[in-house]
Design an enzyme around this catalytic site. Structure first.
Site, short mmCIF file in Angstrom:
data_model
loop_
_atom_site.label_atom_id
_atom_site.label_comp_id
_atom_site.label_asym_id
_atom_site.label_seq_id
_atom_site.Cartn_x
_atom_site.Cartn_y
_atom_site.Cartn_z
N PHE A 182 -39.49 -68.70 -62.14
CA PHE A 182 -40.36 -68.83 -60.94
C PHE A 182 -41.32 -70.02 -61.05
O PHE A 182 -42.49 -69.89 -60.64
CB PHE A 182 -41.22 -67.57 -60.75
N GLU A 209 -57.49 -71.18 -60.75
CA GLU A 209 -56.22 -70.84 -60.11
C GLU A 209 -56.43 -69.75 -59.04
O GLU A 209 -55.92 -69.83 -57.93
CB GLU A 209 -55.28 -70.35 -61.22
N GLN A 248 -58.67 -53.95 -24.90
CA GLN A 248 -59.73 -53.75 -25.90
C GLN A 248 -59.17 -53.58 -27.31
O GLN A 248 -59.74 -54.07 -28.29
CB GLN A 248 -60.53 -52.51 -25.50
N GLU A 267 -52.72 -55.59 -58.15
CA GLU A 267 -53.06 -54.51 -59.09
C GLU A 267 -53.61 -55.08 -60.39
O GLU A 267 -54.53 -54.52 -60.99
CB GLU A 267 -51.81 -53.67 -59.40
C1 LIG Z 1 -42.88 -68.26 -55.49
C2 LIG Z 1 -43.44 -68.03 -56.86
C3 LIG Z 1 -44.07 -69.08 -57.52
C4 LIG Z 1 -44.54 -68.88 -58.83
N1 LIG Z 1 -45.05 -69.96 -59.52
C5 LIG Z 1 -45.29 -69.82 -60.85
C6 LIG Z 1 -45.63 -70.97 -61.65
O1 LIG Z 1 -45.74 -72.10 -61.16
N2 LIG Z 1 -45.80 -70.79 -62.99
C7 LIG Z 1 -45.70 -69.58 -63.58
O2 LIG Z 1 -45.87 -69.48 -64.79
N3 LIG Z 1 -45.41 -68.47 -62.85
C8 LIG Z 1 -45.19 -68.57 -61.49
N4 LIG Z 1 -44.86 -67.47 -60.75
C9 LIG Z 1 -44.84 -66.15 -61.38
C10 LIG Z 1 -45.87 -65.17 -60.84
O3 LIG Z 1 -47.16 -65.52 -61.25
C11 LIG Z 1 -45.42 -63.78 -61.28
O4 LIG Z 1 -44.29 -63.47 -60.48
C12 LIG Z 1 -46.49 -62.74 -61.12
O5 LIG Z 1 -47.51 -62.95 -62.06
C13 LIG Z 1 -45.94 -61.32 -61.32
O6 LIG Z 1 -45.17 -61.25 -62.48
P1 LIG Z 1 -43.70 -60.58 -62.42
O7 LIG Z 1 -42.97 -61.21 -61.30
O8 LIG Z 1 -43.10 -60.66 -63.75
O9 LIG Z 1 -43.96 -59.07 -62.02
P2 LIG Z 1 -44.26 -57.86 -63.04
O10 LIG Z 1 -45.21 -58.28 -64.10
O11 LIG Z 1 -42.97 -57.28 -63.46
O12 LIG Z 1 -45.00 -56.86 -62.07
C14 LIG Z 1 -44.30 -56.28 -60.95
C15 LIG Z 1 -45.28 -55.54 -60.10
O13 LIG Z 1 -45.79 -54.44 -60.84
C16 LIG Z 1 -47.13 -54.20 -60.49
N5 LIG Z 1 -47.95 -54.26 -61.72
C17 LIG Z 1 -47.83 -55.13 -62.75
N6 LIG Z 1 -48.75 -54.88 -63.70
C18 LIG Z 1 -49.48 -53.84 -63.25
C19 LIG Z 1 -50.60 -53.12 -63.77
N7 LIG Z 1 -51.17 -53.46 -64.95
N8 LIG Z 1 -51.09 -52.08 -63.04
C20 LIG Z 1 -50.54 -51.75 -61.85
N9 LIG Z 1 -49.50 -52.42 -61.30
C21 LIG Z 1 -48.97 -53.45 -61.98
C22 LIG Z 1 -47.52 -55.26 -59.45
O14 LIG Z 1 -47.36 -54.72 -58.16
C23 LIG Z 1 -46.51 -56.35 -59.69
O15 LIG Z 1 -46.25 -57.14 -58.52
C24 LIG Z 1 -44.43 -67.62 -59.43
C25 LIG Z 1 -43.81 -66.58 -58.74
C26 LIG Z 1 -43.30 -66.77 -57.49
C27 LIG Z 1 -42.58 -65.64 -56.81
#
Ligand SMILES: Cc1cc2nc3c(=O)[nH]c(=O)nc-3n(C[C@H](O)[C@H](O)[C@H](O)COP(=O)(O)OP(=O)(O)OC[C@H]3O[C@@H](n4cnc5c(N)ncnc54)[C@H](O)[C@@H]3O)c2cc1C
Length: 395
Positions: free
Chosen positions: A173, A260, A297, A385
């Site tokens: 990503f 950020e 309204q 979250e």
């Molecule tokens: C379009 C796009 C651009 C991005 N750009 C970058 C980039 O430039 N560089 C980079 O390094 N990353 C990037 N990312 C990554 C992005 O920051 C992550 O997708 C995000 O931090 C979530 O991580 P994950 O997808 O692994 O979800 P996970 O960590 O698997 O989490 C999934 C979901 O679980 C829930 N969750 C997670 N932890 C908890 C908790 N502790 N308590 C309760 N609920 C929780 C949340 O709803 C979360 O959305 C990008 C992502 C996208 C989709």
């Protein structure tokens, strides 16, 4: 409150009498809004289709001095404070093309600050002038397929071999992943058990043997932003390209998290302002039931309520920027802000799309794009979250 600048932003140039307003900030806001209205909105539909922002646009922004606003003057930047930078980011985010906005703000606020904060003099002299001019596009590569919110679990490794480090693993990503020239990569320099204390940052240039773009990711929104998987397969870089101290990478990442989050909040607020502007113009002109939709309204009050929430979020964002500019501890505030604004942008975009009726569901109308682009603001850069957990720890 009709939109006049093509961005759909009803409140362009607002903040009258705000304690944060200065002549410099007002001028900057107006310049950016004009640039967005004239040079971005009419052209960016084509960028959405091609999946990237042309480099000449970034170079133009570099000429205008907008790619290094907080960078020290010695490296070509303007050295402004976080409030002025927020004003810039919010004005830019009033574009209805979030893909363009994130391409720029990842470069300016999420990736290149790592070089500014932790780079050696030599690293800064080598890359920063090009970064500020828009010639060296940057990306920050932290997330992996199995480690997103939980940054301490990343597995990409960097093993020392004489005067080099050898990187192996993959990133997921990554914004600007296809087109960036310089990547700030988080990799493990101590075993997984070391967790957050075993991560270091590295500068990796495009074209380095062993480093390639894997899958190019096809997204729901932010379509003019290129997003990719990155693959490191025996990628050897000189040890001098380590960024900051060994095993301190996690803390370097945390240091920039506040900037950020503020940039992502600016994106959310700009998105909400534009959606509200478009919806107000639409409901005031749309005939129905012997009047216009605005006469209802239920519609009026919902828009007033969303406008009030957006204004409140904006004031909080400016306050957070001010805290940051004062060098004050503001992790709780920034985390709350990111959580609040990510959800707000979605609430606003949903309602404003609803009031557009069927047209709001037609692909590539501005309101449909704002709705699609809002979704990621509650997920990326710290899901709601995760932000609330950060805040809760400090309550
Ligand atoms: C379009 C796009 C651009 C991005 N750009 C970058 C980039 O430039 N560089 C980079 O390094 N990353 C990037 N990312 C990554 C992005 O920051 C992550 O997708 C995000 O931090 C979530 O991580 P994950 O997808 O692994 O979800 P996970 O960590 O698997 O989490 C999934 C979901 O679980 C829930 N969750 C997670 N932890 C908890 C908790 N502790 N308590 C309760 N609920 C929780 C949340 O709803 C979360 O959305 C990008 C992502 C996208 C989709």
């Amino acid at each position: 409150m009709a939109p006049e600048d093509g961005t759909g932003n009803a409140d362009a140039g607002a903040l009258p009498g705000s304690i944060y307003d200065t002549a410099e900030r007002t001028l900057l806001r107006e310049q950016v809004q004009r640039f967005v209205a004239r040079e971005i909105e009419p052209r960016a539909d084509a960028w959405e289709r091609q999946g990237s922002v042309p480099r000449e646009v970034l170079r133009r922004m570099g000429e205008l001095g907008w790619l290094g606003l907080m960078t020290p003057e010695a490296f070509g930047g303007a050295d402004v404070d976080a409030v002025t930078n927020y004003v810039y980011a919010e004005a830019l985010s009033q574009s209805t093309h979030g893909g363009f906005v994130v391409t720029v703000l990842v470069h300016t606020d999420m990736a290149s600050p790592h070089l500014v904060h932790a780079g050696t003099d030599e690293q800064k002299r080598r890359w920063l002038p090009g970064v500020v001019r828009g010639e060296v596009l940057t990306a920050v590569a932290v997330t992996e397929a199995d480690a997103g919110s939980d940054v301490a679990r990343i597995r990409t490794s960097a093993k020392r071999d004489g005067d080099s480090f050898v990187l192996d693993g993959s990133k997921m990503f990554i914004t600007n992943g296809v087109n960036a020239d310089l990547f700030f990569v988080a990799a493990r320099t101590a075993p997984l058990e070391a967790g957050a204390r075993g991560i270091s940052m590295f500068c990796v240039e495009r074209g380095t043997p062993g480093f390639r773009v894997g899958q190019v990711l096809d997204k729901s929104g932010w379509r003019s932003s290129d997003t990719a998987e990155l693959v490191f397969d025996g990628c050897r870089i000189p040890a001098s390209q380590m960024l900051g101290a060994e095993n301190q990478g996690f803390f370097a990442l945390m240091k920039n998290f506040q900037r950020e989050r503020l940039a992502l909040a600016a994106m959310a607020i700009g998105n909400a302002q534009s959606a509200l502007g478009l919806a107000l113009a639409h409901v005031k002109g749309r005939s129905a039931f012997g009047g216009v939709l605005w006469d209802r309204q239920a519609i009026r009050q919902q828009l007033a309520s969303l406008h009030a929430r957006t204004e409140a979020a904006r004031s909080f964002a400016l306050h957070c920027a001010w805290l940051s500019a004062q060098g004050r501890e503001c992790v709780r505030e920034m985390s709350e802000l990111k959580a609040l604004c990510g959800e707000l942008a979605n609430d606003v975009a949903y309602a404003c799309q609803q009031f557009h009726g069927g047209m709001g569901y037609i692909r590539d109308t501005a309101i449909e794009r704002l709705w699609r682009d809002a979704r990621i603001l509650a997920i990326g850069g710290g899901a709601t979250e995760v932000m609330l957990e950060e805040a809760a720890k400090r309550l």
